[in-house]
Design a protein around this motif. Structure first.
Motif, PDB file in Angstrom:
ATOM      1  N   HIS A 167       0.841  -1.206   0.000  1.00  0.00           N
ATOM      2  CA  HIS A 167       0.000   0.000   0.000  1.00  0.00           C
ATOM      3  C   HIS A 167       0.873   1.252   0.000  1.00  0.00           C
ATOM      4  CE1 HIS A 167      -3.320   2.510   2.181  1.00  0.00           C
ATOM      5  NE2 HIS A 167      -3.173   2.853   0.923  1.00  0.00           N
ATOM      6  N   ALA A 168       1.896   1.246   0.844  1.00  0.00           N
ATOM      7  CA  ALA A 168       2.798   2.400   0.927  1.00  0.00           C
ATOM      8  C   ALA A 168       3.506   2.638  -0.406  1.00  0.00           C
ATOM      9  CB  ALA A 168       3.821   2.178   2.034  1.00  0.00           C
ATOM     10  N   MET A 169       3.917   1.559  -1.071  1.00  0.00           N
ATOM     11  CA  MET A 169       4.600   1.702  -2.357  1.00  0.00           C
ATOM     12  C   MET A 169       3.684   2.330  -3.401  1.00  0.00           C
ATOM     13  SD  MET A 169       7.725   0.931  -2.280  1.00  0.00           S
ATOM     14  CE  MET A 169       7.851   1.053  -4.057  1.00  0.00           C
ATOM     15  N   ARG A 170       2.425   1.929  -3.413  1.00  0.00           N
ATOM     16  CA  ARG A 170       1.488   2.489  -4.383  1.00  0.00           C
ATOM     17  C   ARG A 170       1.305   3.991  -4.146  1.00  0.00           C
ATOM     18  NH1 ARG A 170      -1.184  -1.604  -7.124  1.00  0.00           N
ATOM     19  NH2 ARG A 170      -0.869  -3.684  -6.238  1.00  0.00           N
ATOM     20  N   LEU A 171       1.245   4.381  -2.892  1.00  0.00           N
ATOM     21  CA  LEU A 171       1.124   5.802  -2.572  1.00  0.00           C
ATOM     22  C   LEU A 171       2.386   6.557  -2.965  1.00  0.00           C
ATOM     23  CD1 LEU A 171      -0.570   5.566   0.956  1.00  0.00           C
ATOM     24  CD2 LEU A 171      -1.665   6.148  -1.219  1.00  0.00           C
ATOM     25  N   PHE A 196       6.135  11.483   2.023  1.00  0.00           N
ATOM     26  CA  PHE A 196       6.415  10.310   2.835  1.00  0.00           C
ATOM     27  C   PHE A 196       5.670  10.335   4.168  1.00  0.00           C
ATOM     28  CE2 PHE A 196      10.795   9.324   0.733  1.00  0.00           C
ATOM     29  CZ  PHE A 196      10.133   9.105  -0.458  1.00  0.00           C
ATOM     30  N   ALA A 197       5.543  11.496   4.785  1.00  0.00           N
ATOM     31  CA  ALA A 197       4.826  11.580   6.062  1.00  0.00           C
ATOM     32  C   ALA A 197       3.358  11.204   5.877  1.00  0.00           C
ATOM     33  CB  ALA A 197       4.949  12.984   6.647  1.00  0.00           C
ATOM     34  N   SER A 198       2.776  11.627   4.774  1.00  0.00           N
ATOM     35  CA  SER A 198       1.387  11.292   4.472  1.00  0.00           C
ATOM     36  C   SER A 198       1.241   9.800   4.199  1.00  0.00           C
ATOM     37  CB  SER A 198       0.909  12.094   3.257  1.00  0.00           C
ATOM     38  OG  SER A 198      -0.373  11.687   2.846  1.00  0.00           O
ATOM     39  N   ILE A 199       2.222   9.229   3.514  1.00  0.00           N
ATOM     40  CA  ILE A 199       2.200   7.795   3.239  1.00  0.00           C
ATOM     41  C   ILE A 199       2.198   7.010   4.547  1.00  0.00           C
ATOM     42  CG2 ILE A 199       3.551   5.869   2.309  1.00  0.00           C
ATOM     43  CD1 ILE A 199       4.565   7.808   0.156  1.00  0.00           C
ATOM     44  N   ALA A 200       3.059   7.403   5.465  1.00  0.00           N
ATOM     45  CA  ALA A 200       3.159   6.695   6.743  1.00  0.00           C
ATOM     46  C   ALA A 200       1.820   6.677   7.462  1.00  0.00           C
ATOM     47  CB  ALA A 200       4.232   7.345   7.620  1.00  0.00           C
ATOM     48  N   ALA A 201       1.145   7.812   7.476  1.00  0.00           N
ATOM     49  CA  ALA A 201      -0.139   7.899   8.176  1.00  0.00           C
ATOM     50  C   ALA A 201      -1.220   7.093   7.471  1.00  0.00           C
ATOM     51  CB  ALA A 201      -0.558   9.367   8.292  1.00  0.00           C
ATOM     52  N   ASP A 202      -1.305   7.220   6.163  1.00  0.00           N
ATOM     53  CA  ASP A 202      -2.374   6.560   5.417  1.00  0.00           C
ATOM     54  C   ASP A 202      -2.183   5.046   5.318  1.00  0.00           C
ATOM     55  OD1 ASP A 202      -3.517   8.989   5.091  1.00  0.00           O
ATOM     56  OD2 ASP A 202      -3.082   9.200   2.957  1.00  0.00           O
ATOM     57  N   GLN A 214       6.811   8.300  10.332  1.00  0.00           N
ATOM     58  CA  GLN A 214       7.645   8.189   9.143  1.00  0.00           C
ATOM     59  C   GLN A 214       8.875   7.343   9.408  1.00  0.00           C
ATOM     60  OE1 GLN A 214       8.246  11.895   7.077  1.00  0.00           O
ATOM     61  NE2 GLN A 214       9.928  11.088   5.830  1.00  0.00           N
ATOM     62  N   ALA A 215       9.405   7.392  10.629  1.00  0.00           N
ATOM     63  CA  ALA A 215      10.566   6.561  10.966  1.00  0.00           C
ATOM     64  C   ALA A 215      10.222   5.073  10.885  1.00  0.00           C
ATOM     65  CB  ALA A 215      11.068   6.912  12.360  1.00  0.00           C
ATOM     66  N   HIS A 216       9.012   4.730  11.310  1.00  0.00           N
ATOM     67  CA  HIS A 216       8.551   3.338  11.225  1.00  0.00           C
ATOM     68  C   HIS A 216       8.460   2.912   9.755  1.00  0.00           C
ATOM     69  CE1 HIS A 216       5.114   0.264  12.081  1.00  0.00           C
ATOM     70  NE2 HIS A 216       6.275  -0.343  11.940  1.00  0.00           N
ATOM     71  N   LEU A 217       7.909   3.780   8.924  1.00  0.00           N
ATOM     72  CA  LEU A 217       7.846   3.513   7.486  1.00  0.00           C
ATOM     73  C   LEU A 217       9.244   3.266   6.926  1.00  0.00           C
ATOM     74  CD1 LEU A 217       6.552   3.563   4.601  1.00  0.00           C
ATOM     75  CD2 LEU A 217       6.772   6.063   4.690  1.00  0.00           C
ATOM     76  N   SER A 218      10.186   4.112   7.286  1.00  0.00           N
ATOM     77  CA  SER A 218      11.553   3.997   6.763  1.00  0.00           C
ATOM     78  C   SER A 218      12.189   2.671   7.169  1.00  0.00           C
ATOM     79  CB  SER A 218      12.413   5.159   7.268  1.00  0.00           C
ATOM     80  OG  SER A 218      11.920   6.390   6.794  1.00  0.00           O
ATOM     81  N   ARG A 219      11.998   2.263   8.420  1.00  0.00           N
ATOM     82  CA  ARG A 219      12.574   1.001   8.889  1.00  0.00           C
ATOM     83  C   ARG A 219      11.978  -0.192   8.137  1.00  0.00           C
ATOM     84  NH1 ARG A 219      11.705   3.446  13.942  1.00  0.00           N
ATOM     85  NH2 ARG A 219       9.888   2.107  14.326  1.00  0.00           N
ATOM     86  N   GLU A 220      10.666  -0.167   7.937  1.00  0.00           N
ATOM     87  CA  GLU A 220      10.009  -1.281   7.263  1.00  0.00           C
ATOM     88  C   GLU A 220      10.412  -1.359   5.786  1.00  0.00           C
ATOM     89  OE1 GLU A 220       7.147  -3.803   8.526  1.00  0.00           O
ATOM     90  OE2 GLU A 220       9.077  -3.503   9.505  1.00  0.00           O
ATOM     91  N   VAL A 221      10.543  -0.214   5.145  1.00  0.00           N
ATOM     92  CA  VAL A 221      10.962  -0.218   3.736  1.00  0.00           C
ATOM     93  C   VAL A 221      12.368  -0.796   3.614  1.00  0.00           C
ATOM     94  CG1 VAL A 221      11.568   1.223   1.758  1.00  0.00           C
ATOM     95  CG2 VAL A 221       9.450   1.648   3.014  1.00  0.00           C
ATOM     96  N   LEU A 250      13.209   4.340   0.814  1.00  0.00           N
ATOM     97  CA  LEU A 250      12.058   4.546  -0.062  1.00  0.00           C
ATOM     98  C   LEU A 250      12.389   5.478  -1.216  1.00  0.00           C
ATOM     99  CD1 LEU A 250       9.108   4.043  -0.700  1.00  0.00           C
ATOM    100  CD2 LEU A 250       8.478   5.845   0.941  1.00  0.00           C
ATOM    101  N   GLY A 251      13.107   6.554  -0.942  1.00  0.00           N
ATOM    102  CA  GLY A 251      13.457   7.495  -2.014  1.00  0.00           C
ATOM    103  C   GLY A 251      14.251   6.832  -3.121  1.00  0.00           C
ATOM    104  N   GLN A 252      15.180   5.952  -2.755  1.00  0.00           N
ATOM    105  CA  GLN A 252      15.962   5.235  -3.750  1.00  0.00           C
ATOM    106  C   GLN A 252      15.108   4.204  -4.491  1.00  0.00           C
ATOM    107  OE1 GLN A 252      19.627   3.559  -2.239  1.00  0.00           O
ATOM    108  NE2 GLN A 252      19.815   2.103  -3.932  1.00  0.00           N
TER     109      GLN A 252
END
Length: 212
Positions: free
Chosen positions: A168-172, A179-185, A191-198, A206-208
């Motif tokens: 889901h995060a990748m599609r967003l 990225f902050a909006s992606i983490a919430a949605d 956002q730090a949690h999103l970064s660790r999981e990616v 994620l940016g790369q």
């Protein structure tokens, strides 16, 4: 170049990937399994559900694929968990299969796939509920839910949750969301949690990952 097109009823999609020179591509977990065919070599293999990124060497030419819904046992005769993180020749799973074209590959999958609506409901619940609550809502024990997820998706429930959230995060991210909006949605704590999981699932930031 990657392109998708609609598939016959029961299948997720049909796709092709064409490259002009040999390249290495990063394939990230998406909760799917695919049957793939390379016309140049005749290679026909099943890409199992991934729990981590895979680096695939792609030869020049076109790779054809059929993306399957969570109905793995009906198509290949084994639980999806048996090919998790693997690339397996179709002949090892279905020795009688003799496929020599993309249309035959599509027909093979379409004729064997048997989608259980309750499996799709399971995935939907796990997107928004913890494992115990999802099992309760479906009317299963946690052990039964685990078995269902391993058979259909190849993952235990908590891993399935991680992969679905990541997808889901990748599609967003591909849609250009901050990225902050992606983490919430997508359901991450921050956002730090999103970064660790990616990093854990894709192996790179994620940016790369979404860089053209």
């Amino acid at each position: 170049m990657y392109a998708e097109r609609p598939a016959p009823a029961g299948l997720a999609c049909l796709w092709t990937r064409t490259v002009s020179s040999e390249t290495v591509q990063r394939v990230v977990p998406d909760g799917c399994t695919d049957l793939m065919w390379t016309p140049a070599t005749g290679a026909l293999f099943v890409a199992g559900p991934d729990t981590r990124a895979q680096l695939a060497s792609v030869a020049p030419g076109t790779l054809y694929g059929v993306r399957l819904p969570p109905a793995f046992p009906s198509v290949f005769g084994v639980p999806a968990s048996e090919v998790r993180d693997l690339r397996v020749p179709l002949a090892e799973l279905v020795p009688s299969a003799r496929l020599t074209s993309f249309s035959e590959m599509v027909s093979f999958c379409a004729s064997r796939v048997d989608v259980d609506p309750s499996v799709a409901a399971t995935a939907a619940l796990l997107r928004s509920s913890d494992v115990r609550s999802a099992a309760w809502d479906i009317g299963l024990s946690e052990r039964q839910l685990r078995r269902r997820c391993l058979d259909a998706f190849g993952y235990p429930p908590k891993v399935l949750q991680r992969v679905l959230r990541f997808d889901h995060a990748m599609r967003l991210a591909w849609a250009g969301r901050p990225f902050a909006s992606i983490a919430a949605d997508a359901g991450y704590a921050d956002q730090a949690h999103l970064s660790r999981e990616v990093r854990a699932l894709a192996g790179v930031p994620l940016g790369q990952l979404i860089r053209p």
